[in-house]
Design a protein around this motif. Structure first.
Motif, PDB file in Angstrom:
ATOM      1  N   GLY A   1       0.802  -1.219   0.000  1.00  0.00           N
ATOM      2  CA  GLY A   1       0.000   0.000   0.000  1.00  0.00           C
ATOM      3  C   GLY A   1       0.830   1.263   0.000  1.00  0.00           C
ATOM      4  N   ILE A   2       2.153   1.109  -0.192  1.00  0.00           N
ATOM      5  CA  ILE A   2       3.066   2.252  -0.125  1.00  0.00           C
ATOM      6  C   ILE A   2       4.046   2.217  -1.286  1.00  0.00           C
ATOM      7  CG2 ILE A   2       4.871   3.365   1.237  1.00  0.00           C
ATOM      8  CD1 ILE A   2       3.558   2.143   3.721  1.00  0.00           C
ATOM      9  N   LEU A   3       4.219   3.344  -1.958  1.00  0.00           N
ATOM     10  CA  LEU A   3       5.227   3.506  -2.995  1.00  0.00           C
ATOM     11  C   LEU A   3       6.441   4.164  -2.342  1.00  0.00           C
ATOM     12  CD1 LEU A   3       5.670   3.260  -6.132  1.00  0.00           C
ATOM     13  CD2 LEU A   3       5.106   5.681  -6.211  1.00  0.00           C
TER      14      LEU A   3
ATOM     15  N   TRP B   1      -5.728   5.435  -2.657  1.00  0.00           N
ATOM     16  CA  TRP B   1      -5.727   4.007  -2.337  1.00  0.00           C
ATOM     17  C   TRP B   1      -4.325   3.536  -1.981  1.00  0.00           C
ATOM     18  CZ3 TRP B   1      -8.571   3.205  -7.544  1.00  0.00           C
ATOM     19  CH2 TRP B   1      -9.895   3.626  -7.416  1.00  0.00           C
ATOM     20  N   LEU B   2      -3.314   4.239  -2.489  1.00  0.00           N
ATOM     21  CA  LEU B   2      -1.916   3.947  -2.187  1.00  0.00           C
ATOM     22  C   LEU B   2      -1.267   5.222  -1.661  1.00  0.00           C
ATOM     23  CD1 LEU B   2      -0.898   1.967  -5.394  1.00  0.00           C
ATOM     24  CD2 LEU B   2      -1.456   1.012  -3.154  1.00  0.00           C
ATOM     25  N   LYS B   3      -0.254   5.070  -0.845  1.00  0.00           N
ATOM     26  CA  LYS B   3       0.447   6.204  -0.262  1.00  0.00           C
ATOM     27  C   LYS B   3       1.876   6.262  -0.814  1.00  0.00           C
ATOM     28  CE  LYS B   3      -2.908   6.966   2.644  1.00  0.00           C
ATOM     29  NZ  LYS B   3      -3.903   7.888   2.245  1.00  0.00           N
ATOM     30  N   ILE B   4       2.468   7.460  -0.769  1.00  0.00           N
ATOM     31  CA  ILE B   4       3.850   7.648  -1.139  1.00  0.00           C
ATOM     32  C   ILE B   4       4.653   7.880   0.138  1.00  0.00           C
ATOM     33  CG2 ILE B   4       5.495   9.122  -2.332  1.00  0.00           C
ATOM     34  CD1 ILE B   4       3.388   9.719  -4.376  1.00  0.00           C
ATOM     35  N   ALA B   5       5.686   7.058   0.330  1.00  0.00           N
ATOM     36  CA  ALA B   5       6.550   7.196   1.506  1.00  0.00           C
ATOM     37  C   ALA B   5       7.711   8.117   1.162  1.00  0.00           C
ATOM     38  CB  ALA B   5       7.072   5.839   1.953  1.00  0.00           C
ATOM     39  N   ASP B   6       8.133   8.914   2.115  1.00  0.00           N
ATOM     40  CA  ASP B   6       9.280   9.817   1.908  1.00  0.00           C
ATOM     41  C   ASP B   6      10.566   9.087   2.129  1.00  0.00           C
ATOM     42  OD1 ASP B   6       7.717  11.936   1.250  1.00  0.00           O
ATOM     43  OD2 ASP B   6       7.551  12.643   3.311  1.00  0.00           O
TER      44      ASP B   6
END
Length: 66
Positions: free
Chosen positions: A23-25, A61-66
């Motif tokens: 669920g994370i890019l 629906w998906l999150k972007i991680a730093d």
């Protein structure tokens, strides 16, 4: 995994699977996508898979991680 030796189709399929599963890019995923766009001619199917990832991020629906 050594992504240099794999075909772009395999890399994209694995990347899409990992992102949807977690669920994370991540930053690493984004670097892989950038490399694929810069150094490979992507098929229409690969481009569609990447576009679906981007759409899922825009929809939340998906999150972007730093």
């Amino acid at each position: 995994m050594n992504y240099q030796a794999l075909l772009p189709e395999v890399i994209i399929a694995e990347l899409v699977f990992q992102v949807y599963r977690s669920g994370i890019l991540t930053l690493e995923h984004r670097k892989q996508l950038r490399s694929l766009f810069l150094y490979h001619n992507l098929s229409e199917e690969d481009t569609t898979a990447i576009n679906r990832l981007l759409h899922a991020i825009r929809r939340g629906w998906l999150k972007i991680a730093d």
